[in-house]
Motif scaffolding. Structure first.
Motif, PDB file in Angstrom:
ATOM      1  N   GLY A  69      52.061  34.800  47.518  1.00  0.00           N
ATOM      2  CA  GLY A  69      51.642  35.592  48.143  1.00  0.00           C
ATOM      3  C   GLY A  69      50.983  36.716  47.228  1.00  0.00           C
ATOM      4  O   GLY A  69      50.179  37.745  47.909  1.00  0.00           O
ATOM      5  N   LEU A  70      50.240  36.122  46.300  1.00  0.00           N
ATOM      6  CA  LEU A  70      49.156  36.948  45.531  1.00  0.00           C
ATOM      7  C   LEU A  70      48.115  37.190  46.068  1.00  0.00           C
ATOM      8  O   LEU A  70      47.142  36.336  46.210  1.00  0.00           O
ATOM      9  N   SER A  71      47.397  39.188  46.386  1.00  0.00           N
ATOM     10  CA  SER A  71      46.389  39.065  46.517  1.00  0.00           C
ATOM     11  C   SER A  71      46.147  39.881  45.874  1.00  0.00           C
ATOM     12  O   SER A  71      46.723  41.484  45.249  1.00  0.00           O
ATOM     13  N   PHE A  72      44.313  40.742  45.651  1.00  0.00           N
ATOM     14  CA  PHE A  72      43.878  41.105  44.670  1.00  0.00           C
ATOM     15  C   PHE A  72      42.490  41.851  45.491  1.00  0.00           C
ATOM     16  O   PHE A  72      41.579  40.574  45.851  1.00  0.00           O
ATOM     17  N   ALA A  73      41.617  42.983  45.331  1.00  0.00           N
ATOM     18  CA  ALA A  73      40.955  43.652  45.281  1.00  0.00           C
ATOM     19  C   ALA A  73      40.978  44.378  44.742  1.00  0.00           C
ATOM     20  O   ALA A  73      40.988  45.681  44.235  1.00  0.00           O
ATOM     21  N   TYR A  74      38.966  44.238  44.480  1.00  0.00           N
ATOM     22  CA  TYR A  74      38.390  45.430  42.927  1.00  0.00           C
ATOM     23  C   TYR A  74      38.516  46.559  43.849  1.00  0.00           C
ATOM     24  O   TYR A  74      38.224  47.088  45.420  1.00  0.00           O
ATOM     25  N   PRO A  75      38.985  47.730  43.114  1.00  0.00           N
ATOM     26  CA  PRO A  75      38.955  49.483  43.555  1.00  0.00           C
ATOM     27  C   PRO A  75      37.727  49.505  44.542  1.00  0.00           C
ATOM     28  O   PRO A  75      35.764  49.409  43.931  1.00  0.00           O
ATOM     29  N   GLY A  76      37.922  50.449  45.507  1.00  0.00           N
ATOM     30  CA  GLY A  76      36.132  49.827  46.498  1.00  0.00           C
ATOM     31  C   GLY A  76      35.757  48.753  47.429  1.00  0.00           C
ATOM     32  O   GLY A  76      34.462  48.818  47.937  1.00  0.00           O
TER      33      GLY A  76
ATOM     34  N   ASP B  81      46.211  35.530  48.979  1.00  0.00           N
ATOM     35  CA  ASP B  81      47.361  34.954  49.402  1.00  0.00           C
ATOM     36  C   ASP B  81      47.848  34.129  49.298  1.00  0.00           C
ATOM     37  O   ASP B  81      48.055  32.313  48.658  1.00  0.00           O
ATOM     38  N   VAL B  82      47.391  33.211  47.232  1.00  0.00           N
ATOM     39  CA  VAL B  82      47.858  32.653  46.367  1.00  0.00           C
ATOM     40  C   VAL B  82      48.808  32.403  46.413  1.00  0.00           C
ATOM     41  O   VAL B  82      50.265  33.672  45.910  1.00  0.00           O
TER      42      VAL B  82
ATOM     43  N   THR C 275      31.156  30.438  40.935  1.00  0.00           N
ATOM     44  CA  THR C 275      31.403  30.806  40.153  1.00  0.00           C
ATOM     45  C   THR C 275      31.550  32.498  41.158  1.00  0.00           C
ATOM     46  O   THR C 275      31.295  32.030  41.775  1.00  0.00           O
ATOM     47  N   GLY C 276      32.252  32.742  40.149  1.00  0.00           N
ATOM     48  CA  GLY C 276      33.307  34.431  41.202  1.00  0.00           C
ATOM     49  C   GLY C 276      34.466  33.977  42.513  1.00  0.00           C
ATOM     50  O   GLY C 276      35.120  34.483  43.001  1.00  0.00           O
ATOM     51  N   SER C 277      34.723  32.648  42.137  1.00  0.00           N
ATOM     52  CA  SER C 277      35.211  32.411  43.395  1.00  0.00           C
ATOM     53  C   SER C 277      37.005  32.751  43.415  1.00  0.00           C
ATOM     54  O   SER C 277      38.001  33.209  43.882  1.00  0.00           O
ATOM     55  N   GLY C 278      37.378  33.495  42.295  1.00  0.00           N
ATOM     56  CA  GLY C 278      38.427  34.307  41.758  1.00  0.00           C
ATOM     57  C   GLY C 278      38.900  33.875  40.196  1.00  0.00           C
ATOM     58  O   GLY C 278      40.801  34.433  39.732  1.00  0.00           O
ATOM     59  N   LYS C 279      38.762  32.517  40.012  1.00  0.00           N
ATOM     60  CA  LYS C 279      39.493  31.803  38.487  1.00  0.00           C
ATOM     61  C   LYS C 279      39.779  33.621  37.556  1.00  0.00           C
ATOM     62  O   LYS C 279      40.824  33.700  36.513  1.00  0.00           O
TER      63      LYS C 279
ATOM     64  N   ASP D  99      43.447  46.711  44.395  1.00  0.00           N
ATOM     65  CA  ASP D  99      45.022  46.723  45.088  1.00  0.00           C
ATOM     66  C   ASP D  99      46.008  45.820  45.391  1.00  0.00           C
ATOM     67  O   ASP D  99      44.879  44.791  45.581  1.00  0.00           O
ATOM     68  N   ILE D 100      46.572  45.426  45.049  1.00  0.00           N
ATOM     69  CA  ILE D 100      47.376  44.336  44.300  1.00  0.00           C
ATOM     70  C   ILE D 100      48.590  44.313  45.645  1.00  0.00           C
ATOM     71  O   ILE D 100      49.336  45.175  45.861  1.00  0.00           O
ATOM     72  N   SER D 101      49.268  42.878  45.662  1.00  0.00           N
ATOM     73  CA  SER D 101      49.834  42.815  47.051  1.00  0.00           C
ATOM     74  C   SER D 101      50.785  41.744  46.122  1.00  0.00           C
ATOM     75  O   SER D 101      49.999  40.793  45.773  1.00  0.00           O
ATOM     76  N   GLY D 102      51.777  41.202  46.842  1.00  0.00           N
ATOM     77  CA  GLY D 102      52.311  39.707  45.972  1.00  0.00           C
ATOM     78  C   GLY D 102      53.341  39.935  44.839  1.00  0.00           C
ATOM     79  O   GLY D 102      53.997  41.045  44.839  1.00  0.00           O
TER      80      GLY D 102
END
Length: 529
Positions: A8-15, A23-24, A40-44, A60-63
């Motif tokens: 359940g790994l999720s992540f968002a950059y600041p702002g 939810d990986v 390109t830019g998909s999250g790899k 912001d990280i969870s999982g």
């Protein structure tokens, strides 16, 4: 027990309200070779960095990420340095010393090894500053492997390697995986060499894993109109688009065998259009070296590119292509020879006029053009150029340029290069870090510039991209142009600097160097598929 267990790994950059990862969940077993692909830019890159503690970004990280039975947050930096290797897309991000042998010794010294245990042959005495991008990447791999890690994470490691070096690099990774049990997770757009060797293919889209299976299973299950088909090798795409039956091919050899089902002929694709022979760029008898007593990088180089032409300059790492680009753009001055732009010597362009409406250089190192802390500020004054490109920069505007993917950096830098409305654009590795679909959009941009009469010089290791857009190709070797011809003839007659489509089809059809040309001939000459 899995080496990595991601839940359940999720992540968002600041702002940012958009999730870079959403939810990986996946596991990676010991000894697996896992290929990670996506647009390109998909999250790899974000995913790979979150698997190494010291590279985790703010946000912001969870999982949960479990490594070798322990929560990753409990793994110390020292343990991470020993067990989790990492090779970045940009080799300069990891070079920290002045000599190659210092670079190789650096990791072990920091882990407490004695100097006498890590002596390296004098052959490795070169200054790291003299290495090409591809050479630096090979040094980075060697430096990481000195710690004998359990897993290695690679983020587009072949993006700056020529075709021969890239194949050897991937073969090296494969041997390490098979002969030592090293676990490998590699983000890569070069599917031709990688996927026939990979155990699993992960495809990520907008931060979510949308495909997780062995490459051949993916090739079997994807329909011909699937957007994910572009991540597969050329052989698999041709198989799908011609409604092949049986086991889909992945390698060049398997693709050649599949073509045996088709009738052979000698039909050539339509010849590339010719351009009016008015010189746009003329380089004559160019000699250049960086230091007075150093070796010559350019050696009696001669090159003529014509108005409205798309010209591709190919060649090995360290051949001098980027140096030639800087000399052509007036950034470096040769000690002998002349450069003319649109019939005038470069020195005739005074008061900055050379870079306003005449010539623009998109450098190989996109980071070198960034001056601000957000993409929004980088693109101020470039709004017209950004609007003319078929890319959506909106999700990137509030991100730091160094927090976006390598491919996205190239596109932002391209905006800046086009903002001066040049008549000659020199683009050094413009497709670096771009997925197949983004390359197709970039091709349309370049052909749109050509239609407006802009001359484009593409310097690239990406032979497939050159085949997609160039009128002529040249091979650069040992500081000079060694060969030059119309693109189809150049690639058809070349063994190493050619495309997968050409390798697959040349025993059956003459002159097909792109997937579209190969598909056209296959459809004309159907057989028992």
């Amino acid at each position: 027990m899995a080496l990595f267990d991601i839940r359940g790994l999720s992540f968002a950059y600041p702002g940012s309200s958009d999730k870079a990862l959403d939810d990986v969940s996946l596991t990676v077993e010991r000894g697996e070779l896992v290929a990670l692909m996506g647009a390109t830019g998909s999250g790899k890159s974000t995913l790979l960095r979150l698997l190494k503690p010291e590279l985790r970004q703010n946000g912001d990280i969870s999982g949960e990420v479990v490594f070798d039975g322990r929560e990753l947050s409990a793994v110390t930096y020292r343990e991470s340095a020993m067990k989790i290797g990492y090779v970045a897309q940009n080799p300069d991000e990891q070079i920290v010393t002045d000599k190659v042998w210092h670079e190789l010794a650096f990791t072990l010294e920091n882990l407490g090894a004695k100097r006498e245990d890590i002596e390296i042959d004098d052959l490795y005495g070169r200054d790291t500053s003299t290495l090409s991008g591809g050479e630096k990447q090979l040094v980075n791999l060697a430096a990481v492997m000195t710690a004998d890690p359990e897993v290695i994470l690679l983020d587009e490691p072949t993006a700056q390697l020529d075709p021969v070096a890239a194949s050897r690099f991937i073969e090296t990774i494969y041997r390490l995986n098979r002969e030592t049990g090293l676990t490998v997770i590699i983000s890569e757009h070069r599917s031709e060499e990688l996927l026939p060797l990979a155990d699993r293919l992960l495809i990520i889209e907008q931060g979510r894993i949308v495909c997780d299976a062995p490459p051949r299973v993916v090739a079997e299950e994807l329909p011909p109109d699937s957007q994910y088909l572009s991540f597969l090798p050329t052989a698999a795409r041709l198989f799908s688009k011609t409604s092949g039956t049986g086991e889909p091919p992945l390698s060049i050899r398997e693709g050649q065998r599949y073509l045996e089902r088709f009738k052979r002929n000698s039909v050539l694709p339509p010849k590339s259009e010719t351009v009016e022979k008015i010189p746009a760029l003329e380089m004559k008898n160019i000699w250049f070296r960086y230091e007075r007593n150093g070796a010559d990088i350019l050696r009696d180089m001669e090159l003529t590119v014509y108005v409205g032409e798309v010209f591709a300059l190919l060649g090995s790492n360290g051949a001098g292509k980027s140096t030639a680009a800087m000399v052509a753009a007036g950034i470096r001055k040769p000690y002998s020879g002349s450069v003319r732009l649109l019939g005038k010597p470069l020195k005739a362009y005074v008061n900055g006029s050379l870079y306003q409406g005449n010539i623009s250089l998109l450098p190989q190192d996109a980071e070198s053009v960034f001056l601000h802390e957000t993409v929004r500020r980088e693109l101020q004054g470039c709004e017209a150029a950004a609007a003319s490109l078929p890319f959506d920069f909106t999700p990137l505007l509030d991100r730091h340029p160094y927090d976006i993917s390598g491919g996205e950096r190239q596109l932002v830098a391209l905006c800046k290069a086009l903002s001066t409305d040049p008549r000659l654009l020199i683009a050094d590795e413009p497709s670096k870090g771009l997925d197949h679909n983004s390359k197709e959009l970039l091709r349309k941009v370049i052909l749109g510039l050509k239609k407006r009469g802009v001359t484009v010089v593409v310097i690239s290791h990406d032979v497939e991209f050159a085949a997609m857009c160039a009128d002529r190709c040249a091979l650069f070797s040992q500081g000079t142009v060694a060969a030059c011809d119309e693109t189809r003839r150049f690639l058809s007659d070349n063994r190493f600097y050619t495309t997968a489509a050409s390798r697959i089809t040349r025993r059956s059809f003459n002159g097909a160097v792109t997937e579209e040309q190969a598909l056209s001939l296959m459809e004309q000459n159907g057989g028992d598929r």
